[in-house]
Design a protein around this motif. Sequence first.
Motif, short mmCIF file in Angstrom:
data_model
loop_
_atom_site.label_atom_id
_atom_site.label_comp_id
_atom_site.label_asym_id
_atom_site.label_seq_id
_atom_site.Cartn_x
_atom_site.Cartn_y
_atom_site.Cartn_z
N VAL A 78 16.43 29.67 17.74
CA VAL A 78 17.39 28.67 17.30
C VAL A 78 17.96 27.93 18.52
N VAL A 79 18.33 28.71 19.54
CA VAL A 79 18.93 28.11 20.74
C VAL A 79 17.95 27.11 21.36
N LEU A 80 16.70 27.52 21.50
CA LEU A 80 15.71 26.67 22.14
C LEU A 80 15.44 25.40 21.31
N GLY A 81 15.28 25.56 20.00
CA GLY A 81 15.01 24.41 19.14
C GLY A 81 16.13 23.38 19.23
N LYS A 82 17.36 23.86 19.16
CA LYS A 82 18.51 22.97 19.23
C LYS A 82 18.58 22.28 20.59
N TYR A 83 18.39 23.09 21.63
CA TYR A 83 18.49 22.55 22.98
C TYR A 83 17.45 21.45 23.21
N LEU A 84 16.22 21.72 22.82
CA LEU A 84 15.16 20.74 23.05
C LEU A 84 15.41 19.43 22.29
N ALA A 85 16.02 19.54 21.11
CA ALA A 85 16.33 18.33 20.35
C ALA A 85 17.36 17.48 21.10
N ALA A 86 18.40 18.13 21.61
CA ALA A 86 19.42 17.39 22.36
C ALA A 86 18.82 16.80 23.63
N LEU A 87 17.94 17.58 24.27
CA LEU A 87 17.29 17.09 25.49
C LEU A 87 16.46 15.84 25.19
N THR A 88 15.82 15.85 24.02
CA THR A 88 15.02 14.70 23.63
C THR A 88 15.88 13.44 23.53
N VAL A 89 17.06 13.56 22.94
CA VAL A 89 17.96 12.41 22.83
C VAL A 89 18.25 11.84 24.22
N TYR A 90 18.54 12.74 25.14
CA TYR A 90 18.85 12.31 26.50
C TYR A 90 17.63 11.68 27.18
N VAL A 91 16.48 12.33 27.03
CA VAL A 91 15.27 11.81 27.68
C VAL A 91 14.90 10.43 27.13
N VAL A 92 15.10 10.25 25.83
CA VAL A 92 14.84 8.93 25.24
C VAL A 92 15.73 7.88 25.91
N ALA A 93 17.00 8.21 26.08
CA ALA A 93 17.92 7.27 26.74
C ALA A 93 17.45 6.95 28.15
N ILE A 94 17.01 7.97 28.88
CA ILE A 94 16.55 7.76 30.26
C ILE A 94 15.28 6.90 30.28
N ILE A 95 14.36 7.19 29.36
CA ILE A 95 13.12 6.42 29.32
C ILE A 95 13.41 4.95 29.01
N LEU A 96 14.41 4.72 28.17
CA LEU A 96 14.74 3.34 27.82
C LEU A 96 15.35 2.55 28.98
N THR A 97 15.67 3.23 30.08
CA THR A 97 16.17 2.48 31.24
C THR A 97 15.02 2.04 32.15
#
Lengths: 241, 310
Positions: free
Chosen positions: A93-112
Amino acid sequence: MRQVLAIYRKELRLYFDSPIAYIFIIVFLAITSWLFFRTFFLIRVSSMRSFFTIIPWLCMFFIPAVSMRLWAEERKTGSNELLMSLPLQEWEVVLGKYLAALTVYVVAIILTTPLAIVVGALGSPEWGVIVGSYLGCIFLGAAILAIGTFISSLTSNQIVAFIVSVIIVAGLTIVGQPLVTMFLQGPLIVLVPYAEWLGLANHFSSISRGVIDSRDIIYYILLTTLPLYLTVKSIQASKVG
Amino acid sequence: MIEVENLTKRFGSTVAVDAVSFAVKPGEVVGFLGPNGAGKTTTMRIITGLIYPQSGTARVNGRDIWDEPVEVRRLLGYLPEATPLYDEMSVTDFLRFVATVRGIPSRDIPARVDKMIDVCSLQTMAFKDISELSRGFRQRVGLAQALIHDPPALVLDELTSGLDPSQILEIRRLVRELGKEKAILFSTHILDEANKTCDRILIIDDGRLVGEGSPHDLAAMASGEAVYSLEFKGDAELFTEKLPNHFKVVHSRPGAEGYTGMELTCSDSVDHSEDLFDLTVAVGGKLRQLSRKEATLEDVFLELTKGGEA
Ligand SMILES: Nc1ncnc2c1ncn2[C@@H]1O[C@H](COP(=O)(O)OP(=O)(O)O)[C@@H](O)[C@H]1O
Ligand SMILES: [Mg+2]
Protein backbone atom coordinates in the motif's frame (compact mmCIF):
# COMPACT_ATOMS: atom_id res chain seq x y z
CA MET A 1 3.25 -6.47 -7.86
CA ARG A 2 -0.27 -6.54 -9.26
CA GLN A 3 -1.47 -5.29 -5.89
CA VAL A 4 0.98 -2.39 -5.89
CA LEU A 5 -0.13 -1.51 -9.40
CA ALA A 6 -3.79 -1.59 -8.41
CA ILE A 7 -3.15 0.77 -5.48
CA TYR A 8 -1.02 2.97 -7.75
CA ARG A 9 -3.76 3.27 -10.34
CA LYS A 10 -6.40 3.97 -7.72
CA GLU A 11 -4.35 6.74 -6.12
CA LEU A 12 -3.44 8.23 -9.45
CA ARG A 13 -7.02 8.44 -10.51
CA LEU A 14 -7.99 10.00 -7.19
CA TYR A 15 -5.37 12.67 -7.91
CA PHE A 16 -6.55 13.28 -11.44
CA ASP A 17 -10.28 12.90 -10.80
CA SER A 18 -10.15 15.76 -8.36
CA PRO A 19 -8.67 19.20 -9.01
CA ILE A 20 -5.62 18.62 -6.75
CA ALA A 21 -3.25 17.29 -9.38
CA TYR A 22 -4.23 19.92 -11.94
CA ILE A 23 -3.96 22.79 -9.50
CA PHE A 24 -0.60 21.49 -8.37
CA ILE A 25 0.76 21.13 -11.89
CA ILE A 26 -0.62 24.43 -13.18
CA VAL A 27 0.61 26.49 -10.25
CA PHE A 28 3.97 24.76 -10.35
CA LEU A 29 4.34 25.47 -14.06
CA ALA A 30 3.13 29.03 -13.72
CA ILE A 31 5.64 29.87 -11.02
CA THR A 32 8.60 28.14 -12.65
CA SER A 33 7.85 29.67 -16.08
CA TRP A 34 7.42 33.10 -14.62
CA LEU A 35 10.75 32.89 -12.79
CA PHE A 36 12.40 31.48 -15.87
CA PHE A 37 11.17 34.11 -18.32
CA ARG A 38 11.75 36.94 -15.89
CA THR A 39 15.50 36.21 -15.67
CA PHE A 40 15.53 35.24 -19.30
CA PHE A 41 14.31 38.65 -20.47
CA LEU A 42 15.96 40.60 -17.69
CA ILE A 43 19.50 39.39 -18.07
CA ARG A 44 19.09 37.96 -21.54
CA VAL A 45 21.08 34.88 -20.69
CA SER A 46 20.01 31.59 -22.16
CA SER A 47 20.47 29.47 -19.07
CA MET A 48 18.31 27.48 -16.73
CA ARG A 49 20.43 28.11 -13.68
CA SER A 50 18.03 30.43 -11.87
CA PHE A 51 15.24 28.02 -12.63
CA PHE A 52 17.04 25.14 -10.97
CA THR A 53 18.23 27.11 -7.95
CA ILE A 54 14.65 27.90 -7.08
CA ILE A 55 13.49 24.26 -7.34
CA PRO A 56 14.45 23.12 -3.80
CA TRP A 57 12.52 26.05 -2.33
CA LEU A 58 9.48 25.39 -4.46
CA CYS A 59 9.52 21.68 -3.67
CA MET A 60 9.55 22.51 0.02
CA PHE A 61 5.96 23.77 -0.33
CA PHE A 62 4.67 21.98 -3.37
CA ILE A 63 5.53 18.41 -2.54
CA PRO A 64 4.00 18.37 0.96
CA ALA A 65 0.83 19.63 -0.74
CA VAL A 66 0.85 16.48 -2.87
CA SER A 67 1.75 14.03 -0.10
CA MET A 68 -0.47 15.44 2.66
CA ARG A 69 -3.58 13.58 1.56
CA LEU A 70 -1.96 10.18 0.91
CA TRP A 71 -2.82 8.71 4.32
CA ALA A 72 -4.43 11.52 6.25
CA GLU A 73 -7.44 11.65 3.95
CA GLU A 74 -8.19 7.93 4.14
CA ARG A 75 -7.84 8.05 7.91
CA LYS A 76 -10.33 10.87 8.07
CA THR A 77 -12.98 9.39 5.78
CA GLY A 78 -12.46 5.92 7.24
CA SER A 79 -11.79 4.36 3.83
CA ASN A 80 -8.49 3.02 5.15
CA GLU A 81 -10.62 0.56 7.17
CA LEU A 82 -11.73 -0.87 3.88
CA LEU A 83 -8.34 -0.59 2.21
CA MET A 84 -6.49 -2.31 5.03
CA SER A 85 -9.06 -5.11 5.16
CA LEU A 86 -7.94 -6.17 1.68
CA PRO A 87 -5.28 -8.88 1.43
CA LEU A 88 -2.35 -6.48 1.15
CA GLN A 89 0.94 -6.15 2.94
CA GLU A 90 1.57 -2.72 4.41
CA TRP A 91 4.54 -2.07 2.13
CA GLU A 92 2.44 -2.74 -0.96
CA VAL A 93 0.00 0.00 0.00
CA VAL A 94 2.79 2.40 0.97
CA LEU A 95 4.66 1.82 -2.29
CA GLY A 96 1.56 2.11 -4.50
CA LYS A 97 0.52 5.37 -2.89
CA TYR A 98 4.03 6.78 -2.96
CA LEU A 99 4.58 6.00 -6.63
CA ALA A 100 1.28 7.66 -7.55
CA ALA A 101 2.27 10.88 -5.79
CA LEU A 102 5.71 10.69 -7.36
CA THR A 103 4.07 10.42 -10.76
CA VAL A 104 2.16 13.67 -10.18
CA TYR A 105 5.43 15.41 -9.36
CA VAL A 106 7.34 13.86 -12.27
CA VAL A 107 4.59 14.92 -14.68
CA ALA A 108 4.96 18.50 -13.43
CA ILE A 109 8.74 18.34 -13.89
CA ILE A 110 8.44 16.86 -17.38
CA LEU A 111 6.06 19.63 -18.35
CA THR A 112 8.80 22.18 -17.66
CA THR A 113 11.05 20.69 -20.36
CA PRO A 114 9.76 23.10 -23.06
CA LEU A 115 11.76 25.71 -21.12
CA ALA A 116 14.89 23.70 -21.87
CA ILE A 117 13.91 23.59 -25.53
CA VAL A 118 13.56 27.39 -25.54
CA VAL A 119 17.01 27.66 -24.01
CA GLY A 120 18.40 25.22 -26.53
CA ALA A 121 16.85 27.07 -29.46
CA LEU A 122 18.21 30.44 -28.42
CA GLY A 123 21.69 29.54 -27.35
CA SER A 124 24.04 26.68 -26.80
CA PRO A 125 23.51 25.58 -23.21
CA GLU A 126 25.52 22.88 -21.47
CA TRP A 127 23.19 19.94 -21.93
CA GLY A 128 25.04 17.88 -19.34
CA VAL A 129 24.16 20.43 -16.71
CA ILE A 130 20.50 20.53 -17.75
CA VAL A 131 20.14 16.76 -17.80
CA GLY A 132 21.95 16.51 -14.46
CA SER A 133 19.69 19.15 -12.98
CA TYR A 134 16.58 17.36 -14.11
CA LEU A 135 17.91 14.17 -12.56
CA GLY A 136 18.56 16.14 -9.39
CA CYS A 137 14.97 17.39 -9.42
CA ILE A 138 13.68 13.83 -9.47
CA PHE A 139 15.99 12.70 -6.66
CA LEU A 140 15.22 15.73 -4.53
CA GLY A 141 11.48 15.41 -5.09
CA ALA A 142 11.51 11.69 -4.36
CA ALA A 143 13.15 12.31 -0.99
CA ILE A 144 10.84 15.17 0.01
CA LEU A 145 7.84 13.14 -1.06
CA ALA A 146 8.95 10.20 1.08
CA ILE A 147 9.24 12.49 4.09
CA GLY A 148 5.78 13.91 3.38
CA THR A 149 4.35 10.41 3.03
CA PHE A 150 5.68 9.43 6.42
CA ILE A 151 4.26 12.53 8.09
CA SER A 152 0.89 11.94 6.41
CA SER A 153 0.78 8.43 7.86
CA LEU A 154 0.97 9.85 11.38
CA THR A 155 -2.14 12.03 11.31
CA SER A 156 -5.68 12.22 10.03
CA ASN A 157 -5.42 15.96 9.46
CA GLN A 158 -4.11 16.99 6.04
CA ILE A 159 -3.28 20.52 7.12
CA VAL A 160 -1.20 19.24 10.01
CA ALA A 161 0.52 16.82 7.64
CA PHE A 162 1.31 19.70 5.28
CA ILE A 163 2.64 22.08 7.91
CA VAL A 164 4.77 19.50 9.71
CA SER A 165 6.21 18.27 6.40
CA VAL A 166 7.10 21.80 5.29
CA ILE A 167 8.80 22.48 8.62
CA ILE A 168 10.86 19.29 8.46
CA VAL A 169 11.83 19.77 4.83
CA ALA A 170 12.68 23.43 5.48
CA GLY A 171 14.83 22.38 8.43
CA LEU A 172 16.65 19.81 6.31
CA THR A 173 17.21 22.36 3.55
CA ILE A 174 18.34 25.23 5.74
CA VAL A 175 20.68 23.17 7.91
CA GLY A 176 23.18 22.89 5.06
CA GLN A 177 23.01 26.51 3.99
CA PRO A 178 25.79 29.02 4.82
CA LEU A 179 23.15 30.86 6.83
CA VAL A 180 23.33 28.08 9.41
CA THR A 181 26.81 26.70 8.95
CA MET A 182 28.43 30.10 9.52
CA PHE A 183 27.04 30.07 13.04
CA LEU A 184 28.87 26.84 13.77
CA GLN A 185 31.99 28.44 15.27
CA GLY A 186 34.73 27.30 17.64
CA PRO A 187 34.40 23.64 18.69
CA LEU A 188 31.14 23.38 16.77
CA ILE A 189 33.04 23.84 13.54
CA VAL A 190 33.48 20.06 13.35
CA LEU A 191 29.74 19.87 12.72
CA VAL A 192 29.93 21.89 9.51
CA PRO A 193 30.60 18.97 7.15
CA TYR A 194 27.77 17.00 8.75
CA ALA A 195 25.37 19.93 8.44
CA GLU A 196 26.40 20.35 4.85
CA TRP A 197 26.01 16.66 4.18
CA LEU A 198 22.54 16.71 5.73
CA GLY A 199 21.40 19.69 3.66
CA LEU A 200 18.80 18.61 1.10
CA ALA A 201 19.66 21.32 -1.41
CA ASN A 202 23.44 20.85 -1.27
CA HIS A 203 23.30 17.47 -2.95
CA PHE A 204 20.91 18.89 -5.46
CA SER A 205 23.25 21.69 -6.43
CA SER A 206 26.17 19.31 -6.82
CA ILE A 207 24.12 17.04 -9.09
CA SER A 208 22.97 20.19 -10.93
CA ARG A 209 26.52 21.00 -11.83
CA GLY A 210 26.38 17.90 -13.94
CA VAL A 211 28.62 15.91 -11.65
CA ILE A 212 27.02 12.63 -10.66
CA ASP A 213 28.67 11.70 -7.40
CA SER A 214 27.69 8.39 -5.82
CA ARG A 215 27.62 10.07 -2.40
CA ASP A 216 24.80 12.36 -3.52
CA ILE A 217 22.90 9.44 -4.99
CA ILE A 218 23.35 7.42 -1.79
CA TYR A 219 22.15 10.40 0.24
CA TYR A 220 18.93 10.65 -1.73
CA ILE A 221 18.34 6.92 -1.78
CA LEU A 222 18.73 6.89 2.00
CA LEU A 223 16.45 9.88 2.44
CA THR A 224 13.80 8.22 0.28
CA THR A 225 13.89 4.67 1.63
CA LEU A 226 14.17 5.56 5.30
CA PRO A 227 10.93 7.59 5.50
CA LEU A 228 9.11 4.97 3.44
CA TYR A 229 10.35 2.27 5.78
CA LEU A 230 9.19 4.37 8.73
CA THR A 231 5.80 4.77 7.05
CA VAL A 232 5.40 1.00 6.91
CA LYS A 233 6.45 0.78 10.55
CA SER A 234 4.09 3.54 11.65
CA ILE A 235 1.17 1.80 9.95
CA GLN A 236 2.08 -1.49 11.60
CA ALA A 237 2.46 0.24 14.94
CA SER A 238 -0.95 1.89 14.68
CA LYS A 239 -2.52 -1.59 14.55
CA VAL A 240 -1.01 -2.58 17.87
CA GLY A 241 -1.64 0.66 19.82
CA MET B 1 -15.18 -20.99 10.08
CA ILE B 2 -14.36 -18.00 12.29
CA GLU B 3 -12.83 -18.71 15.68
CA VAL B 4 -12.15 -16.15 18.35
CA GLU B 5 -10.17 -17.22 21.36
CA ASN B 6 -9.89 -15.36 24.60
CA LEU B 7 -9.61 -12.00 22.91
CA THR B 8 -8.69 -8.98 25.01
CA LYS B 9 -8.19 -5.48 23.65
CA ARG B 10 -7.58 -2.36 25.71
CA PHE B 11 -7.39 1.21 24.47
CA GLY B 12 -5.52 2.99 27.22
CA SER B 13 -7.57 2.26 30.32
CA THR B 14 -10.73 1.26 28.42
CA VAL B 15 -11.17 -2.47 28.06
CA ALA B 16 -12.98 -2.66 24.74
CA VAL B 17 -13.00 -6.46 24.48
CA ASP B 18 -12.56 -8.66 27.53
CA ALA B 19 -11.65 -12.36 27.17
CA VAL B 20 -14.13 -13.04 24.39
CA SER B 21 -14.29 -16.49 22.78
CA PHE B 22 -16.72 -17.85 20.22
CA ALA B 23 -16.90 -19.62 16.87
CA VAL B 24 -18.98 -19.21 13.75
CA LYS B 25 -19.37 -22.35 11.69
CA PRO B 26 -19.94 -22.49 7.94
CA GLY B 27 -23.64 -22.34 7.17
CA GLU B 28 -24.34 -20.29 10.25
CA VAL B 29 -25.38 -16.66 10.62
CA VAL B 30 -24.31 -15.50 14.05
CA GLY B 31 -25.64 -12.24 15.39
CA PHE B 32 -23.31 -10.14 17.46
CA LEU B 33 -25.69 -8.12 19.57
CA GLY B 34 -24.88 -5.40 22.04
CA PRO B 35 -25.39 -1.73 22.78
CA ASN B 36 -23.14 0.94 21.30
CA GLY B 37 -19.65 0.78 22.75
CA ALA B 38 -20.01 -2.89 23.73
CA GLY B 39 -16.97 -3.93 21.70
CA LYS B 40 -18.52 -5.37 18.53
CA THR B 41 -16.59 -3.26 16.06
CA THR B 42 -13.34 -3.77 17.95
CA THR B 43 -13.78 -7.56 17.86
CA MET B 44 -14.53 -7.46 14.15
CA ARG B 45 -11.55 -5.24 13.39
CA ILE B 46 -9.33 -7.72 15.19
CA ILE B 47 -10.72 -10.62 13.15
CA THR B 48 -9.92 -8.65 9.99
CA GLY B 49 -6.40 -7.87 11.17
CA LEU B 50 -6.97 -4.12 11.21
CA ILE B 51 -5.78 -4.03 14.79
CA TYR B 52 -4.12 -6.53 17.08
CA PRO B 53 -5.34 -7.58 20.52
CA GLN B 54 -3.23 -7.48 23.69
CA SER B 55 -3.92 -11.15 24.16
CA GLY B 56 -5.84 -13.96 22.55
CA THR B 57 -6.22 -14.67 18.88
CA ALA B 58 -8.64 -15.12 16.02
CA ARG B 59 -8.58 -17.61 13.18
CA VAL B 60 -10.39 -17.91 9.88
CA ASN B 61 -10.43 -21.40 8.40
CA GLY B 62 -7.57 -22.23 10.74
CA ARG B 63 -5.38 -19.30 9.62
CA ASP B 64 -4.20 -17.21 12.52
CA ILE B 65 -4.27 -13.38 12.50
CA TRP B 66 -0.82 -13.29 14.08
CA ASP B 67 0.85 -15.68 11.66
CA GLU B 68 -0.97 -15.16 8.38
CA PRO B 69 -2.82 -11.82 8.44
CA VAL B 70 -2.90 -11.46 4.66
CA GLU B 71 -4.26 -14.98 4.23
CA VAL B 72 -6.95 -14.25 6.84
CA ARG B 73 -8.01 -11.16 4.91
CA ARG B 74 -8.09 -13.19 1.71
CA LEU B 75 -10.61 -15.57 3.29
CA LEU B 76 -12.79 -12.81 4.68
CA GLY B 77 -15.28 -10.41 3.27
CA TYR B 78 -15.58 -7.39 5.55
CA LEU B 79 -18.09 -4.60 5.67
CA PRO B 80 -16.75 -1.84 7.94
CA GLU B 81 -19.15 0.07 10.15
CA ALA B 82 -20.59 3.21 8.47
CA THR B 83 -19.48 1.85 5.07
CA PRO B 84 -16.54 4.05 4.17
CA LEU B 85 -16.00 3.81 0.39
CA TYR B 86 -14.11 5.79 -2.22
CA ASP B 87 -16.68 8.47 -2.95
CA GLU B 88 -14.95 9.78 -6.07
CA MET B 89 -15.13 6.43 -7.83
CA SER B 90 -18.05 5.01 -9.75
CA VAL B 91 -19.60 1.81 -8.40
CA THR B 92 -18.15 -0.25 -11.24
CA ASP B 93 -14.65 1.24 -10.95
CA PHE B 94 -14.67 0.70 -7.22
CA LEU B 95 -15.68 -2.94 -7.53
CA ARG B 96 -13.04 -3.45 -10.23
CA PHE B 97 -10.44 -1.99 -7.92
CA VAL B 98 -11.39 -4.33 -5.07
CA ALA B 99 -11.51 -7.29 -7.45
CA THR B 100 -7.99 -6.52 -8.72
CA VAL B 101 -6.54 -6.17 -5.26
CA ARG B 102 -8.38 -9.34 -4.24
CA GLY B 103 -6.40 -11.16 -6.91
CA ILE B 104 -9.27 -12.07 -9.21
CA PRO B 105 -7.76 -12.76 -12.68
CA SER B 106 -8.19 -9.76 -15.03
CA ARG B 107 -10.25 -11.67 -17.57
CA ASP B 108 -12.77 -12.73 -14.89
CA ILE B 109 -13.19 -9.29 -13.37
CA PRO B 110 -15.90 -7.83 -15.66
CA ALA B 111 -18.11 -10.89 -15.22
CA ARG B 112 -17.51 -10.93 -11.48
CA VAL B 113 -18.36 -7.24 -11.13
CA ASP B 114 -21.53 -7.71 -13.19
CA LYS B 115 -22.52 -10.62 -10.99
CA MET B 116 -22.11 -8.53 -7.84
CA ILE B 117 -24.09 -5.69 -9.36
CA ASP B 118 -26.81 -8.23 -10.02
CA VAL B 119 -26.72 -9.95 -6.64
CA CYS B 120 -26.81 -6.64 -4.78
CA SER B 121 -29.37 -5.04 -7.15
CA LEU B 122 -27.11 -2.19 -8.16
CA GLN B 123 -27.98 -2.17 -11.88
CA THR B 124 -29.33 1.39 -11.92
CA MET B 125 -26.31 2.70 -10.00
CA ALA B 126 -23.47 0.91 -11.79
CA PHE B 127 -21.97 3.99 -13.41
CA LYS B 128 -22.87 6.57 -10.78
CA ASP B 129 -20.27 8.03 -8.48
CA ILE B 130 -20.45 6.52 -5.03
CA SER B 131 -20.87 10.00 -3.53
CA GLU B 132 -24.26 10.24 -5.24
CA LEU B 133 -25.65 7.07 -3.68
CA SER B 134 -28.23 6.90 -0.92
CA ARG B 135 -27.45 5.10 2.32
CA GLY B 136 -29.20 1.94 1.13
CA PHE B 137 -27.21 1.74 -2.08
CA ARG B 138 -23.96 2.50 -0.28
CA GLN B 139 -24.60 -0.47 1.99
CA ARG B 140 -25.18 -2.66 -1.04
CA VAL B 141 -21.92 -1.51 -2.62
CA GLY B 142 -20.23 -2.30 0.68
CA LEU B 143 -21.76 -5.75 0.62
CA ALA B 144 -20.83 -6.24 -3.03
CA GLN B 145 -17.15 -5.53 -2.32
CA ALA B 146 -17.25 -7.94 0.61
CA LEU B 147 -18.68 -10.69 -1.58
CA ILE B 148 -16.73 -10.14 -4.77
CA HIS B 149 -14.16 -12.88 -4.13
CA ASP B 150 -16.80 -15.32 -2.86
CA PRO B 151 -15.20 -15.64 0.58
CA PRO B 152 -16.00 -18.52 2.95
CA ALA B 153 -16.46 -16.11 5.86
CA LEU B 154 -18.15 -12.74 6.17
CA VAL B 155 -17.84 -10.11 8.87
CA LEU B 156 -20.59 -7.52 8.52
CA ASP B 157 -20.56 -4.59 10.90
CA GLU B 158 -23.99 -2.94 11.30
CA LEU B 159 -25.03 -3.91 7.82
CA THR B 160 -28.62 -2.74 8.19
CA SER B 161 -28.13 0.45 10.19
CA GLY B 162 -29.73 3.45 8.57
CA LEU B 163 -31.80 1.44 6.11
CA ASP B 164 -35.56 1.68 5.75
CA PRO B 165 -37.74 -1.35 6.56
CA SER B 166 -38.12 -2.61 2.99
CA GLN B 167 -34.37 -2.35 2.38
CA ILE B 168 -33.74 -4.21 5.64
CA LEU B 169 -36.05 -6.99 4.51
CA GLU B 170 -34.22 -7.34 1.24
CA ILE B 171 -30.76 -7.34 2.81
CA ARG B 172 -31.90 -9.81 5.45
CA ARG B 173 -33.06 -12.20 2.75
CA LEU B 174 -29.69 -11.89 1.04
CA VAL B 175 -27.75 -12.54 4.25
CA ARG B 176 -29.87 -15.59 5.06
CA GLU B 177 -29.26 -16.89 1.56
CA LEU B 178 -25.49 -16.36 1.87
CA GLY B 179 -25.56 -17.90 5.33
CA LYS B 180 -26.54 -21.26 3.90
CA GLU B 181 -22.92 -22.00 3.11
CA LYS B 182 -20.77 -19.22 4.53
CA ALA B 183 -19.80 -18.45 8.10
CA ILE B 184 -21.32 -15.04 8.82
CA LEU B 185 -20.76 -12.79 11.80
CA PHE B 186 -23.31 -10.02 11.75
CA SER B 187 -23.23 -7.22 14.30
CA THR B 188 -26.18 -5.11 15.32
CA HIS B 189 -27.38 -3.13 18.29
CA ILE B 190 -31.00 -3.90 17.49
CA LEU B 191 -32.47 -6.99 19.09
CA ASP B 192 -35.20 -7.47 16.54
CA GLU B 193 -32.62 -7.37 13.78
CA ALA B 194 -30.52 -10.13 15.31
CA ASN B 195 -33.65 -12.12 16.01
CA LYS B 196 -34.86 -12.13 12.46
CA THR B 197 -31.58 -12.60 10.66
CA CYS B 198 -29.51 -14.97 12.74
CA ASP B 199 -29.37 -18.62 13.65
CA ARG B 200 -27.59 -17.87 16.87
CA ILE B 201 -27.04 -14.72 18.87
CA LEU B 202 -24.07 -13.67 20.98
CA ILE B 203 -24.76 -10.87 23.39
CA ILE B 204 -21.86 -8.63 24.24
CA ASP B 205 -21.92 -5.91 26.82
CA ASP B 206 -19.05 -3.83 28.10
CA GLY B 207 -16.54 -6.02 26.26
CA ARG B 208 -17.78 -9.30 27.72
CA LEU B 209 -19.97 -12.02 26.26
CA VAL B 210 -22.95 -12.12 28.57
CA GLY B 211 -25.27 -14.48 26.78
CA GLU B 212 -25.74 -16.78 23.88
CA GLY B 213 -28.65 -18.61 22.37
CA SER B 214 -30.97 -19.11 19.46
CA PRO B 215 -33.34 -16.25 18.69
CA HIS B 216 -36.09 -18.40 20.09
CA ASP B 217 -34.39 -18.87 23.46
CA LEU B 218 -33.72 -15.20 23.67
CA ALA B 219 -37.15 -14.12 22.58
CA ALA B 220 -38.59 -16.31 25.29
CA MET B 221 -36.39 -14.66 27.87
CA ALA B 222 -37.21 -11.18 26.71
CA SER B 223 -40.92 -11.78 27.15
CA GLY B 224 -40.44 -12.85 30.75
CA GLU B 225 -40.40 -16.54 30.02
CA ALA B 226 -37.96 -19.19 31.06
CA VAL B 227 -36.60 -21.97 28.89
CA TYR B 228 -36.30 -25.51 30.22
CA SER B 229 -34.35 -28.12 28.37
CA LEU B 230 -34.55 -31.70 29.45
CA GLU B 231 -33.89 -35.25 28.36
CA PHE B 232 -36.80 -37.51 29.05
CA LYS B 233 -37.22 -41.26 28.72
CA GLY B 234 -40.64 -42.87 28.74
CA ASP B 235 -43.98 -41.96 27.26
CA ALA B 236 -43.15 -38.54 25.87
CA GLU B 237 -46.62 -38.01 24.43
CA LEU B 238 -48.27 -38.57 27.75
CA PHE B 239 -45.71 -36.29 29.39
CA THR B 240 -46.42 -33.39 27.04
CA GLU B 241 -50.15 -33.94 27.33
CA LYS B 242 -50.03 -33.66 31.09
CA LEU B 243 -47.84 -30.55 31.15
CA PRO B 244 -49.48 -27.62 32.96
CA ASN B 245 -50.80 -24.85 30.73
CA HIS B 246 -47.99 -22.38 31.40
CA PHE B 247 -45.57 -24.73 29.59
CA LYS B 248 -45.21 -24.83 25.84
CA VAL B 249 -43.20 -27.41 23.91
CA VAL B 250 -40.75 -25.68 21.55
CA HIS B 251 -39.31 -28.86 20.17
CA SER B 252 -39.05 -32.47 21.04
CA ARG B 253 -36.71 -34.83 19.25
CA PRO B 254 -35.81 -38.44 19.94
CA GLY B 255 -32.13 -38.66 20.91
CA ALA B 256 -29.64 -41.32 21.97
CA GLU B 257 -30.44 -44.25 24.27
CA GLY B 258 -34.18 -43.79 24.05
CA TYR B 259 -34.13 -40.32 25.54
CA THR B 260 -36.12 -37.51 24.01
CA GLY B 261 -34.53 -34.08 24.04
CA MET B 262 -37.15 -31.45 24.76
CA GLU B 263 -37.22 -27.73 25.02
CA LEU B 264 -40.06 -26.08 26.88
CA THR B 265 -40.90 -22.47 27.48
CA CYS B 266 -42.73 -21.36 30.55
CA SER B 267 -44.67 -18.10 30.70
CA ASP B 268 -44.29 -18.05 34.47
CA SER B 269 -41.06 -16.69 35.90
CA VAL B 270 -41.20 -18.93 39.00
CA ASP B 271 -38.90 -21.95 38.86
CA HIS B 272 -41.04 -24.96 37.94
CA SER B 273 -38.23 -27.51 37.76
CA GLU B 274 -39.69 -29.49 40.64
CA ASP B 275 -43.05 -29.75 38.91
CA LEU B 276 -41.31 -31.28 35.92
CA PHE B 277 -39.61 -33.87 38.15
CA ASP B 278 -42.92 -34.71 39.79
CA LEU B 279 -44.65 -35.03 36.46
CA THR B 280 -41.93 -37.32 35.17
CA VAL B 281 -42.38 -39.61 38.13
CA ALA B 282 -46.17 -39.45 37.75
CA VAL B 283 -46.03 -40.67 34.14
CA GLY B 284 -43.43 -43.31 35.07
CA GLY B 285 -40.62 -41.81 33.04
CA LYS B 286 -36.99 -40.94 33.69
CA LEU B 287 -35.14 -37.68 33.52
CA ARG B 288 -31.40 -37.46 33.06
CA GLN B 289 -30.97 -33.79 32.41
CA LEU B 290 -32.96 -30.75 33.31
CA SER B 291 -31.87 -27.17 33.05
CA ARG B 292 -33.58 -23.85 33.28
CA LYS B 293 -32.10 -20.75 31.74
CA GLU B 294 -31.84 -18.08 34.35
CA ALA B 295 -33.47 -14.71 34.08
CA THR B 296 -30.13 -12.90 34.46
CA LEU B 297 -29.91 -13.06 30.70
CA GLU B 298 -33.27 -11.43 30.52
CA ASP B 299 -32.03 -8.47 32.52
CA VAL B 300 -29.14 -8.00 30.17
CA PHE B 301 -31.49 -8.44 27.35
CA LEU B 302 -33.89 -5.77 28.47
CA GLU B 303 -31.01 -3.44 28.99
CA LEU B 304 -29.84 -4.18 25.49
CA THR B 305 -33.20 -3.47 23.95
CA LYS B 306 -33.20 -0.13 25.71
CA GLY B 307 -29.83 0.52 24.08
CA GLY B 308 -31.31 -0.49 20.76
CA GLU B 309 -34.13 2.02 20.97
CA ALA B 310 -31.90 4.89 21.99
N1 LIG C 1 -9.46 3.34 18.36
C1 LIG C 1 -9.97 3.46 19.61
N2 LIG C 1 -9.34 4.20 20.53
C2 LIG C 1 -9.84 4.31 21.78
N3 LIG C 1 -10.95 3.72 22.20
C3 LIG C 1 -11.64 2.96 21.34
C4 LIG C 1 -11.18 2.80 19.98
N4 LIG C 1 -12.06 2.00 19.34
C5 LIG C 1 -13.01 1.68 20.24
N5 LIG C 1 -12.77 2.25 21.44
C6 LIG C 1 -13.60 2.09 22.66
O1 LIG C 1 -13.82 0.73 22.85
C7 LIG C 1 -15.15 0.49 23.26
C8 LIG C 1 -15.84 -0.46 22.30
O2 LIG C 1 -16.08 0.19 21.07
P1 LIG C 1 -16.66 -0.53 19.78
O3 LIG C 1 -15.93 -1.78 19.55
O4 LIG C 1 -16.65 0.46 18.68
O5 LIG C 1 -18.16 -0.84 20.22
P2 LIG C 1 -19.44 -1.21 19.36
O6 LIG C 1 -19.02 -1.50 17.96
O7 LIG C 1 -20.02 -2.39 20.04
O8 LIG C 1 -20.36 -0.03 19.42
C9 LIG C 1 -15.82 1.83 23.38
O9 LIG C 1 -15.76 2.24 24.71
C10 LIG C 1 -14.96 2.71 22.50
O10 LIG C 1 -14.98 4.03 22.97
MG1 LIG D 1 -19.68 -0.60 16.28
